[in-house]
Design a protein around this motif. Structure first.
Motif, PDB file in Angstrom:
ATOM      1  N   GLY A 142     -22.124  23.164  -9.680  1.00  0.00           N
ATOM      2  CA  GLY A 142     -21.885  22.061 -10.605  1.00  0.00           C
ATOM      3  C   GLY A 142     -21.257  20.862  -9.920  1.00  0.00           C
ATOM      4  O   GLY A 142     -21.611  19.708 -10.208  1.00  0.00           O
ATOM      5  N   ALA A 143     -20.318  21.123  -9.002  1.00  0.00           N
ATOM      6  CA  ALA A 143     -19.681  20.025  -8.273  1.00  0.00           C
ATOM      7  C   ALA A 143     -20.687  19.290  -7.402  1.00  0.00           C
ATOM      8  O   ALA A 143     -20.635  18.057  -7.262  1.00  0.00           O
ATOM      9  CB  ALA A 143     -18.533  20.572  -7.425  1.00  0.00           C
ATOM     10  N   ALA A 186     -26.443  11.307 -16.582  1.00  0.00           N
ATOM     11  CA  ALA A 186     -26.091  12.502 -15.826  1.00  0.00           C
ATOM     12  C   ALA A 186     -24.581  12.619 -15.648  1.00  0.00           C
ATOM     13  O   ALA A 186     -24.012  13.718 -15.812  1.00  0.00           O
ATOM     14  CB  ALA A 186     -26.783  12.475 -14.463  1.00  0.00           C
ATOM     15  N   LEU A 187     -23.926  11.519 -15.337  1.00  0.00           N
ATOM     16  CA  LEU A 187     -22.469  11.578 -15.170  1.00  0.00           C
ATOM     17  C   LEU A 187     -21.783  11.913 -16.487  1.00  0.00           C
ATOM     18  O   LEU A 187     -20.813  12.688 -16.510  1.00  0.00           O
ATOM     19  CB  LEU A 187     -21.962  10.245 -14.618  1.00  0.00           C
ATOM     20  CG  LEU A 187     -22.231   9.985 -13.134  1.00  0.00           C
ATOM     21  CD1 LEU A 187     -21.815   8.574 -12.760  1.00  0.00           C
ATOM     22  CD2 LEU A 187     -21.489  10.993 -12.279  1.00  0.00           C
ATOM     23  N   PHE A 188     -22.247  11.326 -17.581  1.00  0.00           N
ATOM     24  CA  PHE A 188     -21.649  11.643 -18.890  1.00  0.00           C
ATOM     25  C   PHE A 188     -21.786  13.133 -19.194  1.00  0.00           C
ATOM     26  O   PHE A 188     -20.822  13.789 -19.637  1.00  0.00           O
ATOM     27  CB  PHE A 188     -22.326  10.808 -19.978  1.00  0.00           C
ATOM     28  CG  PHE A 188     -21.904  11.169 -21.370  1.00  0.00           C
ATOM     29  CD1 PHE A 188     -20.689  10.716 -21.876  1.00  0.00           C
ATOM     30  CD2 PHE A 188     -22.713  11.964 -22.174  1.00  0.00           C
ATOM     31  CE1 PHE A 188     -20.291  11.055 -23.153  1.00  0.00           C
ATOM     32  CE2 PHE A 188     -22.312  12.308 -23.458  1.00  0.00           C
ATOM     33  CZ  PHE A 188     -21.104  11.852 -23.942  1.00  0.00           C
ATOM     34  N   GLU A 193     -18.966  18.427 -19.501  1.00  0.00           N
ATOM     35  CA  GLU A 193     -18.905  19.880 -19.336  1.00  0.00           C
ATOM     36  C   GLU A 193     -18.008  20.301 -18.182  1.00  0.00           C
ATOM     37  O   GLU A 193     -17.921  21.474 -17.857  1.00  0.00           O
ATOM     38  CB  GLU A 193     -20.295  20.462 -19.136  1.00  0.00           C
ATOM     39  CG  GLU A 193     -20.972  20.066 -17.841  1.00  0.00           C
ATOM     40  CD  GLU A 193     -22.332  20.718 -17.682  1.00  0.00           C
ATOM     41  OE1 GLU A 193     -22.717  20.983 -16.532  1.00  0.00           O
ATOM     42  OE2 GLU A 193     -23.006  20.961 -18.697  1.00  0.00           O
ATOM     43  N   LYS A 194     -17.314  19.311 -17.566  1.00  0.00           N
ATOM     44  CA  LYS A 194     -16.389  19.580 -16.468  1.00  0.00           C
ATOM     45  C   LYS A 194     -17.061  20.410 -15.375  1.00  0.00           C
ATOM     46  O   LYS A 194     -16.663  21.532 -15.058  1.00  0.00           O
ATOM     47  CB  LYS A 194     -15.137  20.285 -16.979  1.00  0.00           C
ATOM     48  CG  LYS A 194     -14.343  19.453 -17.984  1.00  0.00           C
ATOM     49  CD  LYS A 194     -13.090  20.170 -18.453  1.00  0.00           C
ATOM     50  CE  LYS A 194     -12.306  19.298 -19.447  1.00  0.00           C
ATOM     51  NZ  LYS A 194     -11.076  19.970 -19.927  1.00  0.00           N
ATOM     52  N   ALA A 195     -18.102  19.796 -14.800  1.00  0.00           N
ATOM     53  CA  ALA A 195     -18.928  20.511 -13.835  1.00  0.00           C
ATOM     54  C   ALA A 195     -18.172  20.890 -12.567  1.00  0.00           C
ATOM     55  O   ALA A 195     -18.638  21.734 -11.809  1.00  0.00           O
ATOM     56  CB  ALA A 195     -20.145  19.654 -13.466  1.00  0.00           C
ATOM     57  N   TRP A 196     -17.019  20.283 -12.326  1.00  0.00           N
ATOM     58  CA  TRP A 196     -16.258  20.597 -11.114  1.00  0.00           C
ATOM     59  C   TRP A 196     -15.493  21.911 -11.225  1.00  0.00           C
ATOM     60  O   TRP A 196     -14.945  22.391 -10.244  1.00  0.00           O
ATOM     61  CB  TRP A 196     -15.281  19.457 -10.811  1.00  0.00           C
ATOM     62  CG  TRP A 196     -14.305  19.224 -11.940  1.00  0.00           C
ATOM     63  CD1 TRP A 196     -13.130  19.859 -12.152  1.00  0.00           C
ATOM     64  CD2 TRP A 196     -14.456  18.292 -13.000  1.00  0.00           C
ATOM     65  NE1 TRP A 196     -12.510  19.385 -13.275  1.00  0.00           N
ATOM     66  CE2 TRP A 196     -13.302  18.414 -13.832  1.00  0.00           C
ATOM     67  CE3 TRP A 196     -15.427  17.356 -13.346  1.00  0.00           C
ATOM     68  CZ2 TRP A 196     -13.122  17.631 -14.959  1.00  0.00           C
ATOM     69  CZ3 TRP A 196     -15.242  16.588 -14.469  1.00  0.00           C
ATOM     70  CH2 TRP A 196     -14.102  16.725 -15.275  1.00  0.00           C
ATOM     71  N   ARG A 197     -15.426  22.485 -12.419  1.00  0.00           N
ATOM     72  CA  ARG A 197     -14.708  23.744 -12.573  1.00  0.00           C
ATOM     73  C   ARG A 197     -15.384  24.840 -11.742  1.00  0.00           C
ATOM     74  O   ARG A 197     -16.601  24.921 -11.666  1.00  0.00           O
ATOM     75  CB  ARG A 197     -14.667  24.173 -14.038  1.00  0.00           C
ATOM     76  CG  ARG A 197     -13.763  23.314 -14.887  1.00  0.00           C
ATOM     77  CD  ARG A 197     -13.667  23.835 -16.289  1.00  0.00           C
ATOM     78  NE  ARG A 197     -14.985  23.873 -16.942  1.00  0.00           N
ATOM     79  CZ  ARG A 197     -15.158  24.201 -18.229  1.00  0.00           C
ATOM     80  NH1 ARG A 197     -14.115  24.531 -18.971  1.00  0.00           N
ATOM     81  NH2 ARG A 197     -16.358  24.202 -18.741  1.00  0.00           N
ATOM     82  N   GLY A 198     -14.591  25.665 -11.144  1.00  0.00           N
ATOM     83  CA  GLY A 198     -15.109  26.714 -10.279  1.00  0.00           C
ATOM     84  C   GLY A 198     -14.978  26.384  -8.820  1.00  0.00           C
ATOM     85  O   GLY A 198     -15.127  27.254  -7.959  1.00  0.00           O
TER      86      GLY A 198
END
Length: 487
Positions: A142-143, A186-188, A193-198
């Motif tokens: 995701g990041a 895409a950024l929104f 969804e906080k794609a940086w989690r993990g």
């Protein structure tokens, strides 16, 4: 104490995916009931097992009918994300690759390399889309997708800003305008969804994203605001007559002429057109000092208005003319070139003075690149070449050089219509140079004087750093020409 069930199906997550746990270990995840059955089958559970028996399967957060996944929406979102990242990656490489390989300055090549690197990062992000919108086995997928979308935003925004300066149609417009809208979407989506989690160390990742954004912004600002070095162009250009050679058995005199040029500055240049011309002129004596009274009539025979008391100017005639160095060639910093010419005159030629002029139109190589085909001449009177043909009675007879000219900053090339450089030479009109969007695709050739867009030509000449230099030399013919009436 109750009986521990064999299988636990966890509650659906935000995407509708339910984890499957057996004996305390996560063995997979399922989007649907059929997929759950397949997972259990691969682990050896019989198809006939009772999925409604609480002792066999424990359903958390919903029963066997709770499968909120919308596969068509998830797959469509993943497809749009993938296409956007691939389109942005290709655009970055198309912009950066020419500058990384062919830019004149080291700084411009670095900027090109940054764009190529950004494109490669987005290719990796595109590969991560499959995992991020799938099972998410890789914690950083995701990041990576977020980083790829983040890179696309400043590039597409800058391209739109640059396009607005001229508002010319270019095929790239069909890419970077939709791409700018895609990057915002895409950024929104990814931030929501906080794609940086993990990510193991989210703070370091955030710092890396900010650094990459800053690097991209700096490179874009440098590419768009940077003007090539203001170091002036310095030339040494000379025309020198040699000692005339005469022969008692011949009716002609041979006058040597040496033409010399040196690029004495630090910037390489293209020679886009050049010309040397030898003129012969005669003066009649004015013993009564009438030259000043008649200067207005004499001025039409001179390039620069002058007046002389005891001499009257007459019309000049061209004795020899042609190219000196050749359009399409270039002079590197410190390079020099000389050429020897011979002017042949009858001994009784009615000239009291010879004058040689040499001129060069050049373009700075730190402002642009000219394609190789420019150096191949075509002839306006050649009927077989319909693209450049113009009837001699209408246009005269001209030698034409034509080719694409590109900015050294490829960001400009993708936001503008193609520009072409055209050089024309003929013995009667001398050299001329035009830079515009005209590509000889129709009749009515503007370069022959029919519809010149002077504003566009002046603007493009300034952008590409084109200019002209000239020099001249004079030689009195007294002593080697016997003019009629001199005895």
């Amino acid at each position: 104490m109750g009986i521990q069930p064999w299988v636990i199906v966890e509650a659906p997550d935000a995407r509708g995916l339910r984890k499957v746990v057996i004996n305390g270990e996560v063995v997979g995840s399922a989007w649907s009931f059929d997929e759950l059955v397949r997972i259990l089958g691969r682990l050896g559970h019989p198809p006939s097992m009772d999925m409604d028996d609480p002792a066999t399967v424990l359903w958390r957060g919903g029963d066997r009918a709770a499968w909120p996944d919308r596969p068509w929406r998830r797959r469509a979102t993943a497809a749009v994300m993938l296409l956007g990242l691939l389109a942005s990656a290709v655009l970055h490489m198309l912009i950066g690759w020419p500058d990384a390989l062919k830019a004149l300055t080291f700084a411009q090549r670095i900027v090109g390399a940054i764009f190529v690197l950004a494109g490669l990062v987005q290719c990796v992000a595109a590969a991560a889309v499959f995992d991020h919108f799938g099972r998410r086995h890789a914690r950083a997928s995701g990041a990576l997708v977020l980083l790829g979308a983040f890179i696309a935003l400043p590039t597409s925004a800058t391209l739109i800003f640059m396009w607005l300066e001229e508002r010319e149609y270019t095929p790239y417009l069909l890419v970077f305008v939709p791409l700018s809208l895609w990057s915002v979407w895409a950024l929104f989506l990814l931030v929501r969804e906080k794609a940086w989690r993990g990510v193991p160390q989210p703070k370091k990742f955030a710092a890396g994203v900010l650094f990459s954004g800053l690097l991209t912004a700096v490179s874009l600002a440098y590419s768009t605001m940077y003007q090539p070095t203001a170091e002036p162009i310095r030339f040494v250009l000379k025309a020198t007559f040699g000692r005339p050679q005469t022969d008692t058995d011949s009716d002609y005199v041979a006058v040597p002429l040496t033409l010399y040029v040196k690029n004495d500055g630090g910037i390489p240049v293209y020679i886009v057109n050049d010309d040397y011309t030898v003129w012969g002129s005669a003066f009649s004596r004015s013993k009564e000092g009438e030259g000043l009274r008649n200067w207005a009539q004499d001025t039409k025979f001179r390039y620069v208005p002058e007046a002389e008391r005891y001499a009257r100017a007459s019309d000049r005639e061209v004795l020899r003319t042609g190219h000196f160095y050749g359009p399409g060639a270039w002079l590197d910093a410190g390079e020099e070139f000389s050429s020897q010419k011979v002017v042949r005159l009858p001994k009784d030629a009615p000239y009291s003075e010879l004058e040689a002029t040499v001129g060069m139109n050049y373009m700075r190589k730190d402002r642009g690149r000219i394609e190789d085909r420019f150096g191949s001449p075509v002839f306006s009177w050649d009927r077989n070449n319909r693209r450049f043909y113009c009837p001699p009675e209408k246009c005269g007879e001209n030698v034409v050089y034509h080719g694409r000219v590109l900015h050294n900053n490829n960001l400009v090339n993708v936001t503008r219509r193609p520009r072409y450089i055209t050089a024309i030479w003929s013995p009667r009109r001398g050299p001329s140079v035009f830079i515009s969007s005209f590509d000889f695709t129709r009749r009515g050739l503007y370069v022959y004087g029919e519809s010149i867009d002077k504003a566009e030509v002046a603007r493009e000449k300034n952008r590409f750093g084109t200019a002209m230099i000239s020099a001249n030399a004079k030689l009195l013919t007294s002593g080697f020409l016997t003019r009629p009436g001199d005895g």
